[in-house]
Design an enzyme around this catalytic site. Structure first.
Site, PDB file in Angstrom:
ATOM      1  N   HIS A  72       0.840  -1.204   0.000  1.00  0.00           N
ATOM      2  CA  HIS A  72       0.000   0.000   0.000  1.00  0.00           C
ATOM      3  C   HIS A  72       0.873   1.251   0.000  1.00  0.00           C
ATOM      4  O   HIS A  72       1.750   1.384   0.856  1.00  0.00           O
ATOM      5  CB  HIS A  72      -0.921   0.016   1.223  1.00  0.00           C
ATOM      6  CG  HIS A  72      -2.170  -0.786   1.042  1.00  0.00           C
ATOM      7  ND1 HIS A  72      -3.346  -0.498   1.693  1.00  0.00           N
ATOM      8  CD2 HIS A  72      -2.442  -1.864   0.265  1.00  0.00           C
ATOM      9  CE1 HIS A  72      -4.292  -1.362   1.320  1.00  0.00           C
ATOM     10  NE2 HIS A  72      -3.749  -2.201   0.455  1.00  0.00           N
ATOM     11  N   TYR A 201      -9.331   5.907   7.250  1.00  0.00           N
ATOM     12  CA  TYR A 201      -9.440   6.281   8.667  1.00  0.00           C
ATOM     13  C   TYR A 201     -10.455   7.431   8.752  1.00  0.00           C
ATOM     14  O   TYR A 201     -10.259   8.466   8.117  1.00  0.00           O
ATOM     15  CB  TYR A 201      -8.096   6.771   9.201  1.00  0.00           C
ATOM     16  CG  TYR A 201      -7.048   5.699   9.378  1.00  0.00           C
ATOM     17  CD1 TYR A 201      -6.282   5.243   8.311  1.00  0.00           C
ATOM     18  CD2 TYR A 201      -6.816   5.140  10.636  1.00  0.00           C
ATOM     19  CE1 TYR A 201      -5.318   4.259   8.477  1.00  0.00           C
ATOM     20  CE2 TYR A 201      -5.837   4.155  10.822  1.00  0.00           C
ATOM     21  CZ  TYR A 201      -5.107   3.724   9.733  1.00  0.00           C
ATOM     22  OH  TYR A 201      -4.139   2.746   9.914  1.00  0.00           O
ATOM     23  N   PRO A 293      -4.231   0.825  18.566  1.00  0.00           N
ATOM     24  CA  PRO A 293      -3.938   0.296  17.219  1.00  0.00           C
ATOM     25  C   PRO A 293      -4.088   1.310  16.077  1.00  0.00           C
ATOM     26  O   PRO A 293      -3.781   0.996  14.945  1.00  0.00           O
ATOM     27  CB  PRO A 293      -4.922  -0.849  17.066  1.00  0.00           C
ATOM     28  CG  PRO A 293      -5.961  -0.641  18.100  1.00  0.00           C
ATOM     29  CD  PRO A 293      -5.356   0.154  19.191  1.00  0.00           C
ATOM     30  N   LYS A 297       0.988   0.104  14.959  1.00  0.00           N
ATOM     31  CA  LYS A 297       2.362  -0.007  15.439  1.00  0.00           C
ATOM     32  C   LYS A 297       2.619  -1.219  16.334  1.00  0.00           C
ATOM     33  O   LYS A 297       3.768  -1.606  16.533  1.00  0.00           O
ATOM     34  CB  LYS A 297       2.733   1.264  16.217  1.00  0.00           C
ATOM     35  CG  LYS A 297       2.838   2.489  15.349  1.00  0.00           C
ATOM     36  CD  LYS A 297       3.992   2.399  14.373  1.00  0.00           C
ATOM     37  CE  LYS A 297       3.809   3.331  13.191  1.00  0.00           C
ATOM     38  NZ  LYS A 297       4.149   2.694  11.935  1.00  0.00           N
ATOM     39  N   TYR A 385       3.946   6.703   9.842  1.00  0.00           N
ATOM     40  CA  TYR A 385       3.070   5.573   9.517  1.00  0.00           C
ATOM     41  C   TYR A 385       3.858   4.440   8.858  1.00  0.00           C
ATOM     42  O   TYR A 385       3.667   3.267   9.185  1.00  0.00           O
ATOM     43  CB  TYR A 385       1.937   6.029   8.579  1.00  0.00           C
ATOM     44  CG  TYR A 385       0.811   5.005   8.467  1.00  0.00           C
ATOM     45  CD1 TYR A 385       0.846   4.010   7.488  1.00  0.00           C
ATOM     46  CD2 TYR A 385      -0.269   5.023   9.346  1.00  0.00           C
ATOM     47  CE1 TYR A 385      -0.165   3.061   7.393  1.00  0.00           C
ATOM     48  CE2 TYR A 385      -1.290   4.081   9.252  1.00  0.00           C
ATOM     49  CZ  TYR A 385      -1.229   3.104   8.271  1.00  0.00           C
ATOM     50  OH  TYR A 385      -2.226   2.146   8.190  1.00  0.00           O
TER      51      TYR A 385
HETATM   52  P1  FAS Z   1       1.017 -11.477  21.995  1.00  0.00           P
HETATM   53  O1  FAS Z   1       0.065 -11.033  23.066  1.00  0.00           O
HETATM   54  O2  FAS Z   1       0.548 -11.537  20.584  1.00  0.00           O
HETATM   55  O3  FAS Z   1       1.575 -12.948  22.328  1.00  0.00           O
HETATM   56  C1  FAS Z   1       1.892 -13.295  23.668  1.00  0.00           C
HETATM   57  C2  FAS Z   1       1.823 -14.816  23.773  1.00  0.00           C
HETATM   58  O4  FAS Z   1       2.219 -15.171  25.090  1.00  0.00           O
HETATM   59  C3  FAS Z   1       0.414 -15.352  23.554  1.00  0.00           C
HETATM   60  O5  FAS Z   1       0.430 -16.425  22.649  1.00  0.00           O
HETATM   61  C4  FAS Z   1      -0.012 -15.802  24.963  1.00  0.00           C
HETATM   62  O6  FAS Z   1      -0.866 -16.922  24.940  1.00  0.00           O
HETATM   63  C5  FAS Z   1       1.318 -16.142  25.597  1.00  0.00           C
HETATM   64  N1  FAS Z   1       1.322 -16.032  27.073  1.00  0.00           N
HETATM   65  C6  FAS Z   1       0.701 -15.109  27.830  1.00  0.00           C
HETATM   66  N2  FAS Z   1       0.934 -15.333  29.136  1.00  0.00           N
HETATM   67  C7  FAS Z   1       1.714 -16.454  29.196  1.00  0.00           C
HETATM   68  C8  FAS Z   1       2.292 -17.190  30.259  1.00  0.00           C
HETATM   69  N3  FAS Z   1       2.111 -16.837  31.541  1.00  0.00           N
HETATM   70  N4  FAS Z   1       3.040 -18.282  29.958  1.00  0.00           N
HETATM   71  C9  FAS Z   1       3.241 -18.656  28.657  1.00  0.00           C
HETATM   72  N5  FAS Z   1       2.719 -17.983  27.595  1.00  0.00           N
HETATM   73  C10 FAS Z   1       1.972 -16.898  27.886  1.00  0.00           C
HETATM   74  N6  FAS Z   1      -1.674  -4.238  16.616  1.00  0.00           N
HETATM   75  C11 FAS Z   1      -1.763  -3.624  15.426  1.00  0.00           C
HETATM   76  O7  FAS Z   1      -0.740  -3.209  14.897  1.00  0.00           O
HETATM   77  N7  FAS Z   1      -3.001  -3.473  14.824  1.00  0.00           N
HETATM   78  C12 FAS Z   1      -4.162  -3.956  15.388  1.00  0.00           C
HETATM   79  O8  FAS Z   1      -5.259  -3.800  14.851  1.00  0.00           O
HETATM   80  C13 FAS Z   1      -4.102  -4.618  16.625  1.00  0.00           C
HETATM   81  N8  FAS Z   1      -5.237  -5.147  17.211  1.00  0.00           N
HETATM   82  C14 FAS Z   1      -5.135  -5.772  18.443  1.00  0.00           C
HETATM   83  C15 FAS Z   1      -6.265  -6.325  19.099  1.00  0.00           C
HETATM   84  C16 FAS Z   1      -6.150  -6.944  20.358  1.00  0.00           C
HETATM   85  C17 FAS Z   1      -7.381  -7.522  21.049  1.00  0.00           C
HETATM   86  C18 FAS Z   1      -4.893  -7.016  20.992  1.00  0.00           C
HETATM   87  C19 FAS Z   1      -4.754  -7.647  22.374  1.00  0.00           C
HETATM   88  C20 FAS Z   1      -3.761  -6.490  20.355  1.00  0.00           C
HETATM   89  C21 FAS Z   1      -3.875  -5.874  19.077  1.00  0.00           C
HETATM   90  N9  FAS Z   1      -2.755  -5.349  18.395  1.00  0.00           N
HETATM   91  C22 FAS Z   1      -2.822  -4.731  17.200  1.00  0.00           C
HETATM   92  C23 FAS Z   1      -1.456  -5.458  18.954  1.00  0.00           C
HETATM   93  C24 FAS Z   1      -0.976  -6.866  18.658  1.00  0.00           C
HETATM   94  O9  FAS Z   1      -0.935  -7.064  17.290  1.00  0.00           O
HETATM   95  C25 FAS Z   1       0.308  -7.012  19.387  1.00  0.00           C
HETATM   96  O10 FAS Z   1       1.145  -5.877  19.188  1.00  0.00           O
HETATM   97  C26 FAS Z   1       1.056  -8.259  19.011  1.00  0.00           C
HETATM   98  O11 FAS Z   1       0.195  -9.354  19.201  1.00  0.00           O
HETATM   99  C27 FAS Z   1       2.286  -8.308  19.905  1.00  0.00           C
HETATM  100  O12 FAS Z   1       2.814  -9.566  19.807  1.00  0.00           O
HETATM  101  P2  FAS Z   1       3.480 -10.258  21.082  1.00  0.00           P
HETATM  102  O13 FAS Z   1       4.346  -9.266  21.764  1.00  0.00           O
HETATM  103  O14 FAS Z   1       4.032 -11.538  20.569  1.00  0.00           O
HETATM  104  O15 FAS Z   1       2.291 -10.530  22.124  1.00  0.00           O
HETATM  105  C1  PHB Z   2      -6.065  -3.963  10.652  1.00  0.00           C
HETATM  106  O1  PHB Z   2      -6.200  -4.212   9.437  1.00  0.00           O
HETATM  107  O2  PHB Z   2      -6.356  -4.785  11.552  1.00  0.00           O
HETATM  108  C2  PHB Z   2      -5.546  -2.597  11.061  1.00  0.00           C
HETATM  109  C3  PHB Z   2      -5.022  -1.766  10.096  1.00  0.00           C
HETATM  110  C4  PHB Z   2      -4.542  -0.505  10.475  1.00  0.00           C
HETATM  111  C5  PHB Z   2      -4.625  -0.117  11.797  1.00  0.00           C
HETATM  112  C6  PHB Z   2      -5.162  -0.978  12.770  1.00  0.00           C
HETATM  113  C7  PHB Z   2      -5.637  -2.222  12.393  1.00  0.00           C
HETATM  114  O3  PHB Z   2      -4.186   1.121  12.159  1.00  0.00           O
END
Ligand code: FAS
Ligand code: PHB
Length: 398
Positions: A72, A201, A293, A297, A385
């Protein structure tokens, strides 16, 4: 059981670190609370920075992102009923982002890890960390009804915001910074064609909306909802009706609705824990920081932390230097805080804040108007971005 690097958490941070370490011949074991299907079932991020793609390539898992991802060059800002394109590619000196879901990144990393025969201990419960302030740290956990001990040189805490790693750091050794937003994002995934070729957005009187995608046939939409909103209160029809009210006429006309294949509400917060290292424990990704989000980032910050941690461990094992380890937290936090600022700024600009009243709304409209008319302001949005520089490439694995 013994390894060089014990990784807690098999999300994108833990899996990417494990794969990079493997390419450098550094032994690692991942301890994960859930099973792999649960980890894959979480629908989260959708936009990858070039820095993240480079790390996936360095780990040998970037081919599908390049083949199936959607490059993109721009995003659209919708406010006061009109859309304005921000030309990310032109304004950032030729950079772009890749639309490729976190679920697919996780899948690619899981498959590579399995193909390499690396050990991932899924469904490990009651994880606890020991000896992190000494030279022989251990990860204790229960699995298949047995208490296990994983001895290691280092522990990478990649277990997310609710994980055990950050909680294992003595409270006096950690400073935390937090801002909780008075709203969440209600997200819907649907097998319908995106409403636009690029992301939209929207800042509207009814609240923020985001039109994103996963492919040409799978869309991802978000609506700003109050913090207390419950996903069960939102039928698919209610979601589509509200989204229509937040779109411009052209997008409303093009919107193709369909049944949601995933629907969830994510709370929004800004959070940072400092420092990101305590003795032999290193925090990476959501374990150390959370961003709203809006700026896409979260996943990308997790990847850059992992790149810095890979450098640190490679320095240690290859060159017997402590430089990477000593500077790990400082290197991460400089980029973390820049991304925290951008995500806070973009969230503050695009969402409805009832408490700031009519004056706050007028300030948002003035800033949005200035943003799309000023090359300097649009350039600032674009370079943040697409992702700020990491201040040094990931070490080559050659
Ligand atoms: P994660 O949380 O992905 O992974 C952590 C792992 O550790 C999980 O598999 C968990 O099961 C495990 N774990 C937890 N506790 C443990 C324990 N005690 N023992 C062993 N394992 C354990 N980012 C964006 O850029 N755009 C988005 O739209 C976006 N939407 C999101 C929506 C939600 C609901 C959430 C929570 C996050 C969102 N994020 C988004 C951010 C997301 O993408 C995170 O930045 C990304 O998952 C980070 O990855 P990890 O640091 O690996 O953490
Ligand atoms: C998504 O596609 O999940 C998404 C894209 C851009 C954002 C947040 C989420 O800023």
């Amino acid at each position: 059981m013994r390894t060089q690097v014990a990784i807690v958490g098999a999300g994108p941070a833990g899996l990417l670190l494990g794969q990079l370490l493997h390419t450098a011949g550094i032994d690692n074991v991942i301890v994960e609370r859930q099973n792999s299907a649960y980890v894959l079932g979480r629908i989260r991020a959708g936009v990858l920075e070039q820095t993240t793609l480079d790390l996936l390539d360095a780990a040998g898992v970037g081919h599908r992102a390049h083949a199936e991802g959607l490059p993109h060059d721009g995003i659209e800002l919708l406010f006061e009923g009109r859309r304005h394109r921000i030309d990310l590619h032109a304004l950032s000196g030729g950079k772009r982002v890749m639309v490729y879901g976190q679920t697919e990144v996780t899948r690619d990393l899981m498959e590579a890890r399995e193909a390499a025969g690396l050990l991932t201990l899924y469904e490990s419960s009651d994880v606890s960390l020991h000896g992190i302030d000494g030279t022989r740290p251990e990860v204790h956990f229960s699995r298949n009804g047995k208490r296990e001990v994983l001895q290691c040189d280092f522990i990478a805490g990649c277990d997310g915001y609710h994980g055990i790693s950050r909680q294992s750091v003595p409270e006096a050794a950690l400073r935390t910074f937090e801002r909780v937003y008075p709203f969440g994002w209600l997200g819907v995934l649907t097998d319908t064609p995106p409403v636009c070729d690029e992301l939209i957005y929207a800042n509207t009187p009814r609240g923020f909306a985001l039109c994103s995608m996963r492919s040409k046939t799978r869309s991802r939409y978000y609506l700003q909802v109050p913090s207390e909103a419950k996903v069960d209160d939102w039928s698919d029809d209610a979601f589509w009706s509200e989204l229509r009210l937040r779109l411009d006429p052209e997008a409303r006309e093009r919107l193709v609705t369909g049944p949601s294949i995933e629907k969830s509400i994510a709370p929004l917060r800004s959070f940072v824990a400092e420092p990101m290292r305590f003795g032999r424990l290193f925090l990476a990704g959501d374990a150390a920081h959370i961003v709203p989000p809006t700026g896409a980032k979260g996943l990308n910050l997790a990847a850059s932390d992992v790149g810095f941690l890979f450098d640190a461990f490679t320095d240690h094992y290859r060159e017997t230097s402590a430089a990477g380890i000593d500077h790990y937290s400082q290197r991460c936090l400089k980029r973390v805080w820049r991304a925290e600022r951008f995500s806070w700024w973009f969230t503050s600009l695009m969402h409805r804040f009832p408490e700031t009243g009519a004056f706050g709304q007028k300030i948002q409209e003035a800033e949005l108007g200035y943003l799309v008319e000023s090359r300097a302001a649009s350039t600032s949005l674009a370079e943040n971005y697409v992702g700020l520089p990491t201040g040094g490439p990931v070490r080559s694995t050659g």
